[in-house]
Motif scaffolding. Structure first.
Motif, short mmCIF file in Angstrom:
data_model
loop_
_atom_site.label_atom_id
_atom_site.label_comp_id
_atom_site.label_asym_id
_atom_site.label_seq_id
_atom_site.Cartn_x
_atom_site.Cartn_y
_atom_site.Cartn_z
N THR A 127 0.84 -1.19 0.00
CA THR A 127 0.00 0.00 0.00
C THR A 127 0.87 1.24 0.00
N LEU A 128 0.66 2.10 -0.99
CA LEU A 128 1.32 3.39 -1.07
C LEU A 128 0.26 4.46 -1.29
N PHE A 129 0.15 5.37 -0.36
CA PHE A 129 -0.75 6.51 -0.53
C PHE A 129 0.03 7.60 -1.26
N ARG A 130 -0.32 7.80 -2.54
CA ARG A 130 0.33 8.86 -3.30
C ARG A 130 -0.09 10.23 -2.75
N GLN A 131 -1.31 10.28 -2.30
CA GLN A 131 -1.84 11.51 -1.71
C GLN A 131 -2.85 11.12 -0.64
N ALA A 132 -2.77 11.73 0.53
CA ALA A 132 -3.71 11.45 1.61
C ALA A 132 -4.14 12.77 2.24
N THR A 133 -5.43 12.96 2.32
CA THR A 133 -5.99 14.15 2.96
C THR A 133 -7.03 13.71 3.99
N LEU A 134 -6.84 14.12 5.22
CA LEU A 134 -7.78 13.84 6.29
C LEU A 134 -8.23 15.17 6.88
N GLU A 135 -9.52 15.34 7.00
CA GLU A 135 -10.08 16.58 7.51
C GLU A 135 -11.01 16.28 8.68
N ASP A 136 -10.72 16.93 9.81
CA ASP A 136 -11.55 16.82 11.02
C ASP A 136 -11.82 15.35 11.35
N THR A 137 -10.73 14.64 11.64
CA THR A 137 -10.83 13.21 11.95
C THR A 137 -10.63 13.00 13.45
N GLN A 138 -11.55 12.27 14.04
CA GLN A 138 -11.48 11.98 15.46
C GLN A 138 -11.15 10.50 15.66
N PHE A 139 -10.12 10.25 16.48
CA PHE A 139 -9.74 8.89 16.83
C PHE A 139 -10.05 8.67 18.32
N ALA A 140 -10.58 7.51 18.64
CA ALA A 140 -10.84 7.13 20.03
C ALA A 140 -10.14 5.80 20.30
N MET A 141 -9.08 5.85 21.07
CA MET A 141 -8.26 4.66 21.32
C MET A 141 -8.36 4.30 22.80
N THR A 171 -1.81 15.69 3.81
CA THR A 171 -2.27 16.91 4.45
C THR A 171 -3.36 16.51 5.45
N ILE A 172 -3.08 16.76 6.73
CA ILE A 172 -3.98 16.31 7.78
C ILE A 172 -4.31 17.51 8.66
N THR A 173 -5.59 17.82 8.78
CA THR A 173 -6.03 18.96 9.58
C THR A 173 -7.17 18.53 10.50
N GLY A 174 -7.26 19.24 11.65
CA GLY A 174 -8.38 19.02 12.56
C GLY A 174 -8.40 17.64 13.20
N THR A 175 -7.22 17.04 13.43
CA THR A 175 -7.16 15.69 14.00
C THR A 175 -7.22 15.76 15.53
N THR A 176 -8.05 14.92 16.11
CA THR A 176 -8.11 14.81 17.57
C THR A 176 -7.98 13.35 17.97
N LEU A 177 -7.50 13.15 19.20
CA LEU A 177 -7.31 11.80 19.73
C LEU A 177 -7.86 11.75 21.15
N ALA A 178 -8.76 10.82 21.38
CA ALA A 178 -9.25 10.55 22.74
C ALA A 178 -8.64 9.22 23.19
N TYR A 179 -7.85 9.27 24.26
CA TYR A 179 -7.15 8.08 24.75
C TYR A 179 -7.69 7.72 26.12
N ARG A 180 -8.06 6.45 26.31
CA ARG A 180 -8.60 5.97 27.58
C ARG A 180 -7.80 4.75 28.04
N ASP A 181 -7.30 4.84 29.30
CA ASP A 181 -6.51 3.74 29.87
C ASP A 181 -7.05 3.46 31.27
#
Length: 680
Positions: A127-141, A171-181
């Motif tokens: 897998t090769l991403f020639r171009q990747a754009t993520l906008e306002d992506t929320q991750f919950a780990m 190009t990645i903008t508006g990324t948030t991460l919620a981490y719970r341990d």
């Protein structure tokens, strides 16, 4: 390349071409037709996908992606999947759910994902991403409550490191991460600065900002991912961040094995602020408030433990070093610590017994004294944090080579603390001073209300001369010693309330020795002898104490003299009255029974009054005569010798000369006993 049709073949090659085609074997014709049909079909599909942008594949994509990940995958907006010539994938409001056990039901929630995937690499399984754009992506780990499963592992192997695919431009903008341990009771919500990358290389560190809670205590955090390229390749994650909590800040820098892996990490930590209790709350540890601190060390998370080693720094005017481990995951936290100081300032110990650190910072030692109702109070009344003790168990050892008091220096302080389900034991609290040792065992039972505290303190012989020098008093000619014991049981949530309700006994003994006369001018109490000594310039003669005993029976916080007897070369001094732990008042009287006749002997009681923090002495007070039990009445109150021997080790009776005093003898009787001993 598109294959020619039969008609085109015949038109191009004429009759010979038609003959050649006609002479071709049947299987060849079928294979060619199949190839032409497949090529035509693929072209038709490509054309359809190109024209429609593959929007009709949204539902099949959701089904296939859900099957592969074992999670529900859905697209709530525009969906595109086509080739031009590389694969273009675009999805709005893409959601990938978390496992059912997770608190947050969404693992990924993206406003827009736009990927351009190299088709040739994909054909060969890469897998090769020639171009990747993520906008306002929320991750919950998240980790589960047992710490055995996490939400970012799509399979059966727990803790598998998260790896990003190769990315040529991103190009990645508006990324948030919620981490719970949950095992570590750590929650963090982070927002990342815009990220740009070329050829899988990030141009600079990735900044983040956010907040969270640790052990229920809120904090703010700012920091940078220093190694985004190694992290993106599934390798180490170099971090530098600052946590702010209350008036304290914690700076940390170090390496995590992976972006989501804490085990095996090593962080260099430095914490500074006005109160050490504040950052300790991030570890779930409730300690008393302290003066300003500046401490550093190495922090390693291992399993369900936070291990702090190489601790070094200061709190207040004292140094601190050692190690500490905080273990989570049980019914209560468990703390194990081995700490030491080369020099402990006594003011820094004040907050640990309930004296306000702000007052100590502002007023020094005078900050230990407060005024209430017009009278000074020195016993602290800060309540014991029984609820805080319910949160953790502990085994802590502390040592201080020297303790700066401003008066009598203390050495070799040793403290061992054990906390088990709100039952606190300090066994022992021990330190050396003036040639002797004070050893205390204190047990606090906060499992019941009110709190029950048992105090048992023993004082081995200390040299009075060294004590006097500590207070700036000339001690030449003084060679006496003191020893004693305190045994009390009190009820209440603070020291003042506990001692104010205490029952038990206090005793101090002066086995024998000499005191310089100026130091003992009030102990002699015979004004005639004192004036005679003063006029005769005999102030530097030693006053010989054959035996002294100050004992109090304490009931409901009131200690009544039982007995106060001092046998000197000239007098037998008797005392009565009381001390109060309730209001810290003193109400004592002393008078002398002369062994030799004197004009003022037996007629000049001395009163000791005032308060613990501000005692007063009234050398001649007629009002005190009625308060002082004298003669046979006083002697009747004295405890038998056997009782005191059981309570406090009096030492060798021949050395202490205490037998006549403890028998309640008058001055004449003691003098007769002395003469008989001398004759013998």
């Amino acid at each position: 390349m598109q294959m020619p049709s039969i008609r085109e073949w015949r038109r191009k090659h004429g009759q010979s071409g038609r003959d050649a085609w006609d002479r071709s074997p049947g299987p060849v014709k079928l294979a060619l037709k199949a190839v032409l049909w497949m090529i035509g079909t693929l072209f038709l599909l490509w054309l359809i996908l190109f024209i429609t942008k593959g929007r009709f594949l949204e539902r099949p994509f959701e089904r296939v992606a859900s099957s592969l990940t074992g999670r529900d995958v859905s697209v709530g907006g525009d969906f595109q999947l086509y080739s031009n010539p590389h694969i273009t994938f675009r999805a709005q409001r893409l959601v990938i759910t978390n496992p059912e056990w997770a608190e947050n039901d969404r693992f990924v929630d993206a406003k827009r994902i736009d990927l351009n995937i190299d088709i040739l690499r994909l054909i060969f399984g890469k897998t090769l991403f020639r171009q990747a754009t993520l906008e306002d992506t929320q991750f919950a780990m998240e980790w589960d409550k047992a710490g055995a499963r996490n939400s970012w592992t799509f399979g059966d192997t727990p803790g598998e490191p998260f790896r990003l695919p190769e990315i040529r431009r991103a190009t990645i903008t508006g990324t948030t991460l919620a981490y719970r341990d949950p095992p570590r009771r750590l929650i963090a919500d982070l927002a990342f600065a815009p990220i740009a990358a070329r050829s899988s290389r990030f141009g600079e560190a990735i900044g983040f900002r956010g907040g969270g809670t640790s052990m229920g205590k809120a904090f703010d955090v700012t920091g940078r991912m220093e190694s985004p390229n190694a992290t993106a390749a599934g390798g180490r994650n170099d971090l530098a961040f600052r946590i702010e909590v209350g008036d304290s800040q914690i700076d940390a820098a170090g390496t995590l094995p992976g972006v989501t892996e804490l085990d095996g990490a090593m962080l260099n930590v430095r914490a500074r602020g006005g109160n050490l209790a504040t950052p300790f709350l991030l570890l779930g540890v409730a300690i008393p408030e302290t003066r300003r601190f500046d401490l550093g060390g190495e922090l390693r998370p291992v399993g369900n433990e936070w291990r702090m080693t190489k601790i070094a720094g200061t709190f207040g005017q004292s140094d601190l070093s050692g190690s500490m481990t905080v273990r989570t995951g049980g019914e209560r936290l468990f703390i194990a610590a081995d700490l030491a100081s080369r020099a402990l300032d006594i003011l820094d110990a004040g907050p640990w017994i309930g004296i306000s650190p702000e007052r100590l910072e502002r007023m020094g030692g005078k900050g230990a004294i407060t005024t209430e109702g017009g009278r000074p109070r020195v016993l602290p009344n800060a309540p014991l944090n029984a609820e805080g003790l319910n949160r953790f168990d502990a085994r802590i050892g502390y040592r201080a080579t020297a303790v700066r008091t401003g008066t009598i220096p203390l050495q070799n302080l040793e403290l061992k603390l054990a906390l088990d389900n709100r039952q606190l034991a300090l066994t022992p609290v021990k330190f050396d001073f003036a040639g002797g040792t004070l050893t205390g065992n204190i047990n606090v039972n906060a499992r019941q209300s009110p709190v029950v505290t048992r105090y048992d303190v023993n004082l081995s012989p200390v040299r009075i001369a060294e004590m006097l020098r500590g207070f700036g008093v000339e001690s030449s000619g003084t060679n006496g010693v003191l020893k004693g014991r305190l045994n009390l049981t009190g009820y209440g949530d603070d020291i003042r309330e506990s001692l104010g309700s205490a029952n038990g006994r206090i005793a101090v003994i002066l086995p024998q020795g000499n005191l310089w006369l100026r130091n003992a001018e009030l102990l002699e109490l015979d004004i005639g002898d004192f004036v005679e000594a003063a006029l005769g310039d005999k102030l530097k003669e030693p006053a010989r104490i054959r035996c002294g005993l100050l004992a109090f029976t304490v009931k409901d916080g009131i200690g009544r003299a039982d007995p106060i007897f001092i046998d000197t070369r000239r007098n037998v001094i008797r005392g009565g009255g009381s001390i109060s732990f309730k209001d810290e008042s003193l109400d004592l009287a002393l008078e002398a029974d002369a062994k030799n006749p004197s004009l003022f002997s037996g007629q000049s009681p001395v009163g000791v009054g005032g308060w613990f923090a501000a005692p007063t002495i009234n050398p001649i007070s007629g009002k005190l005569i009625g308060r002082v039990a004298a003669g046979a009445a006083l002697g009747a109150l004295i405890s038998p010798l056997a009782v005191l021997v059981a309570f406090i080790d009096l030492g060798d009776e021949e050395d202490t000369n205490c037998a006549p005093v403890l028998a309640g003898a008058s001055g004449a009787a003691v003098r007769a006993a002395d003469k008989a001993a001398e004759d013998k």
